[in-house]
Design a protein around this motif. Structure first.
Motif, short mmCIF file in Angstrom:
data_model
loop_
_atom_site.label_atom_id
_atom_site.label_comp_id
_atom_site.label_asym_id
_atom_site.label_seq_id
_atom_site.Cartn_x
_atom_site.Cartn_y
_atom_site.Cartn_z
N HIS A 266 21.24 94.71 46.48
CA HIS A 266 21.78 93.90 45.39
C HIS A 266 22.66 92.79 45.94
O HIS A 266 23.40 92.97 46.91
CB HIS A 266 22.60 94.77 44.44
CG HIS A 266 21.79 95.86 43.85
ND1 HIS A 266 20.86 95.65 42.87
CD2 HIS A 266 21.76 97.19 44.11
CE1 HIS A 266 20.30 96.79 42.53
NE2 HIS A 266 20.82 97.73 43.29
N ILE A 267 22.60 91.64 45.32
CA ILE A 267 23.42 90.52 45.72
C ILE A 267 24.60 90.45 44.77
O ILE A 267 24.47 90.08 43.61
CB ILE A 267 22.63 89.20 45.67
CG1 ILE A 267 21.41 89.31 46.58
CG2 ILE A 267 23.50 88.04 46.08
CD1 ILE A 267 20.45 88.16 46.47
N GLY B 143 10.86 104.83 33.58
CA GLY B 143 11.45 103.91 34.55
C GLY B 143 10.52 102.77 34.91
O GLY B 143 10.92 101.60 34.95
N TYR B 144 9.25 103.11 35.16
CA TYR B 144 8.26 102.09 35.50
C TYR B 144 8.05 101.12 34.33
O TYR B 144 8.02 99.89 34.51
CB TYR B 144 6.94 102.77 35.86
CG TYR B 144 5.82 101.81 36.18
CD1 TYR B 144 5.69 101.29 37.46
CD2 TYR B 144 4.90 101.42 35.22
CE1 TYR B 144 4.66 100.40 37.78
CE2 TYR B 144 3.88 100.54 35.51
CZ TYR B 144 3.77 100.04 36.79
OH TYR B 144 2.76 99.15 37.09
N LEU B 145 7.93 101.68 33.12
CA LEU B 145 7.71 100.83 31.95
C LEU B 145 8.90 99.91 31.69
O LEU B 145 8.74 98.74 31.36
CB LEU B 145 7.43 101.69 30.72
CG LEU B 145 6.10 102.47 30.72
CD1 LEU B 145 6.03 103.36 29.49
CD2 LEU B 145 4.92 101.51 30.75
N SER B 146 10.12 100.45 31.85
CA SER B 146 11.29 99.62 31.57
C SER B 146 11.46 98.53 32.62
O SER B 146 11.93 97.43 32.32
CB SER B 146 12.55 100.48 31.46
OG SER B 146 12.90 101.06 32.69
N ASP B 147 11.08 98.81 33.87
CA ASP B 147 11.11 97.76 34.90
C ASP B 147 10.18 96.60 34.54
O ASP B 147 10.45 95.45 34.90
CB ASP B 147 10.68 98.33 36.26
CG ASP B 147 11.78 99.12 36.94
OD1 ASP B 147 12.95 98.96 36.56
OD2 ASP B 147 11.46 99.91 37.85
N ASN B 148 9.09 96.93 33.85
CA ASN B 148 8.09 95.92 33.52
C ASN B 148 8.16 95.47 32.07
O ASN B 148 7.17 94.99 31.51
CB ASN B 148 6.68 96.48 33.83
CG ASN B 148 6.44 96.59 35.32
OD1 ASN B 148 6.13 95.61 35.99
ND2 ASN B 148 6.60 97.79 35.85
N VAL C 225 23.07 100.40 34.98
CA VAL C 225 24.22 100.13 35.85
C VAL C 225 23.79 99.22 37.00
O VAL C 225 24.47 98.24 37.32
CB VAL C 225 24.83 101.44 36.38
CG1 VAL C 225 25.86 101.16 37.47
CG2 VAL C 225 25.47 102.22 35.24
N GLY C 226 22.67 99.56 37.63
CA GLY C 226 22.19 98.72 38.72
C GLY C 226 21.82 97.32 38.27
O GLY C 226 22.00 96.34 39.01
N ASP C 227 21.29 97.22 37.05
CA ASP C 227 20.91 95.90 36.51
C ASP C 227 22.12 94.99 36.31
O ASP C 227 22.09 93.82 36.65
CB ASP C 227 20.22 96.06 35.14
CG ASP C 227 18.85 96.69 35.22
OD1 ASP C 227 18.30 96.75 36.34
OD2 ASP C 227 18.34 97.12 34.18
N LYS C 228 23.17 95.53 35.71
CA LYS C 228 24.25 94.70 35.20
C LYS C 228 25.45 94.56 36.14
O LYS C 228 26.25 93.63 36.00
CB LYS C 228 24.75 95.25 33.85
CG LYS C 228 23.76 95.07 32.71
CD LYS C 228 24.30 95.63 31.40
CE LYS C 228 25.48 94.86 30.86
NZ LYS C 228 25.15 93.50 30.44
N LEU C 229 25.58 95.48 37.10
CA LEU C 229 26.79 95.49 37.91
C LEU C 229 26.53 95.08 39.35
O LEU C 229 25.50 95.43 39.94
CB LEU C 229 27.43 96.88 37.90
CG LEU C 229 27.89 97.42 36.54
CD1 LEU C 229 28.52 98.79 36.72
CD2 LEU C 229 28.85 96.47 35.86
N ALA C 230 27.48 94.35 39.92
CA ALA C 230 27.46 94.08 41.35
C ALA C 230 27.70 95.39 42.10
O ALA C 230 28.27 96.34 41.57
CB ALA C 230 28.55 93.06 41.70
N ALA D 1 16.26 95.75 43.61
CA ALA D 1 16.70 95.49 42.23
C ALA D 1 15.54 95.47 41.24
O ALA D 1 15.69 95.91 40.10
CB ALA D 1 17.46 94.18 42.18
N ASN D 2 14.37 94.97 41.65
CA ASN D 2 13.26 94.83 40.71
C ASN D 2 12.55 96.15 40.42
O ASN D 2 11.68 96.22 39.56
CB ASN D 2 12.25 93.81 41.24
CG ASN D 2 11.57 94.27 42.53
OD1 ASN D 2 12.17 94.97 43.34
ND2 ASN D 2 10.32 93.87 42.72
#
Length: 446
Positions: free
Chosen positions: A2-3, A69-74, A132-137, A375-376
């Motif tokens: 993550h950046i 998880g797979y569906l939400s990633d896509n 959490v991983g999506d929204k937070l540094a 991240a993706n």
């Protein structure tokens, strides 16, 4: 990886809003964990069959979480975002199941509704980890998972106390009439279903999601990933591509979740036997024991809520894996100690240690893992990681019943001892986990 610079630092209340759905999710899970063995036993289940009947829960998680998880990633929708459609749908289904489960008239119907309830909870729960991983540094990951743990603990406390509150303060009957599930359990599940839905909706409608950095590229990749067989291959191929940290954590998770499965399944019959001197699920003593287990589980939920905000401080002073080891060893010793206790009030003491372990289990593995994932594919890998939560429960479900029946003469407390030993082992194994935060800290110091 993550950046950090690409994601703004969120305030306390933003962390609260994005995690509040977990209050309701744990409300549902605590009612399930504290009352399922009680429901099954009241409807006629034998001691040796309890762990097998419980298999609905981990099997559902294994099947549902990687797919969700797979569906939400896509997934991406301009209004709903990526994870929130699954929060919403799961909450509606879970609330329905919680209204239906305690009205089961025969055992097989109760098992079927447990499948439905657990499927729905998993649909809501899995994307919360990825959220959490999506929204937070990366530097806020531990704080984000700690906030989830705090709200999980709060939900667990209230849900655990609910049957006793209904009995002692509102005069609701705690007696099974004609073999039916007591009113206390039924009303607790009605309240729980309502709280589940309301809490998740709070997160759904107070939070926004970060869109993909390149939306057009995301749409093209999503189109390329469409199709059942392509999705199936992608899901299954992830096992061969797991980061090293995830593989190491998987072993820790295995022994950890054998312990918690044993506790959830066998605490009610153990407390009924050790404290209330009964194995008859139709007796008032057994049902009183069921209420007391709710209080015990409320204690470990409350302790985990308090410990949640202490864990990040301790982790900064030492390391996340050391803190996790210490917490699991404390929890394991606490479970083993239940073998020696016959006092009702003293049964609360081991729950303090279990609560410390629970706080770490809900925080540290996910905080360590989030920093090691692309991240993706955050949702997918968090779902895949759940395999190492449910597989040990499936194995424990298949093995513990025959072991307790054939080697320990149906004395269920021995399942708690086995679970405690497994938790201690998990703690020691956590010292072998590679944590990128430790590597980064060493680089800075040098």
């Amino acid at each position: 990886m993550h950046i950090s610079s690409s994601k703004p630092r969120l305030t306390f209340w933003q962390l609260w809003n994005m995690s509040f759905g977990f209050f309701g999710i744990q409300f549902g899970f605590t009612l399930q964990n504290a009352n399922t063995s009680r429901i099954f036993s009241t409807l006629g289940a034998e001691m040796g069959d309890l762990s097998v009947l419980w298999l609905a829960a981990p099997l559902t998680g294994m099947l549902v979480q990687p797919v969700i998880g797979y569906l939400s990633d896509n997934t991406w929708h301009e209004f709903w975002g990526r994870r929130r459609p699954f929060f919403f749908a799961g909450a509606i289904l879970a609330a329905m199941a919680m209204f239906l489960l305690p009205n089961s008239s025969v055992l097989w119907i109760a098992v079927a509704f447990l499948w439905m309830m657990d499927t729905a909870i998993n649909i809501s729960m899995e994307p919360f980890r990825a959220f959490v991983g999506d929204k937070l540094a990366s530097e806020q990951h531990t704080a984000g998972f700690a906030m989830q743990t705090f709200l999980i603990g709060c939900g667990g406390v209230i849900a655990g106390l609910l049957p006793t509150i209904l009995t002692d303060y509102l005069g609701v009957s705690n007696v099974p009439v004609n073999g039916a599930i007591p009113d206390t359990v039924r009303y607790a599940f009605y309240i729980g279903g309502s709280v589940f839905a309301a809490s998740v909706m709070w997160t759904v409608f107070t939070c926004k999601e970060i869109p993909p950095a390149d939306l057009e590229k995301f749409k093209q990749e999503r189109k390329a990933n469409q199709g059942f067989f392509k999705a199936l291959v992608e899901i299954l191929s992830g096992f061969a591509k797991m980061p090293k940290t995830m593989v190491q954590l998987a072993l820790v998770q295995f022994f950890t979740w054998v312990a918690f499965f044993a506790m959830w399944v066998y605490t009610t019959p153990s407390v009924a036997a050790l404290v209330f001197n009964t194995a008859d699920a139709q007796s008032p003593g057994y049902q009183e024991g069921g209420n007391w287990v709710g209080i015990m589980f409320a204690v470990y939920g409350g302790v985990s809520a308090l410990a949640a905000f202490l864990l990040p401080v301790l982790a900064r002073m030492s390391s996340r894996k050391f803190v996790h080891m210490l917490c699991l060893v404390i929890g394991g010793v606490s479970l083993v100690s239940m073998f020696l206790i016959t006092s009702k009030s003293m049964m609360l003491l081991p729950m303090v240690g279990v609560g410390i372990a629970w706080a770490s289990v809900l925080t540290m593995p996910y905080a360590i893992l989030a920093g090691a994932l692309p991240a993706n594919k955050m949702g997918y890998y968090m779902g895949l990681f759940n395999f190492f939560v449910v597989i040990p429960q499936i194995i424990a479900g298949a093995v513990l019943g025959p072991v307790i029946k054939n080697f320990f003469h149906n004395q269920s407390v021995y399942a708690l001892v086995i679970g405690g030993v497994c938790m201690i082992g998990a703690g020691l194994l956590s010292l072998l986990v590679k944590d990128d935060a430790d590597t980064a800290r060493t680089a800075v110091m040098n």
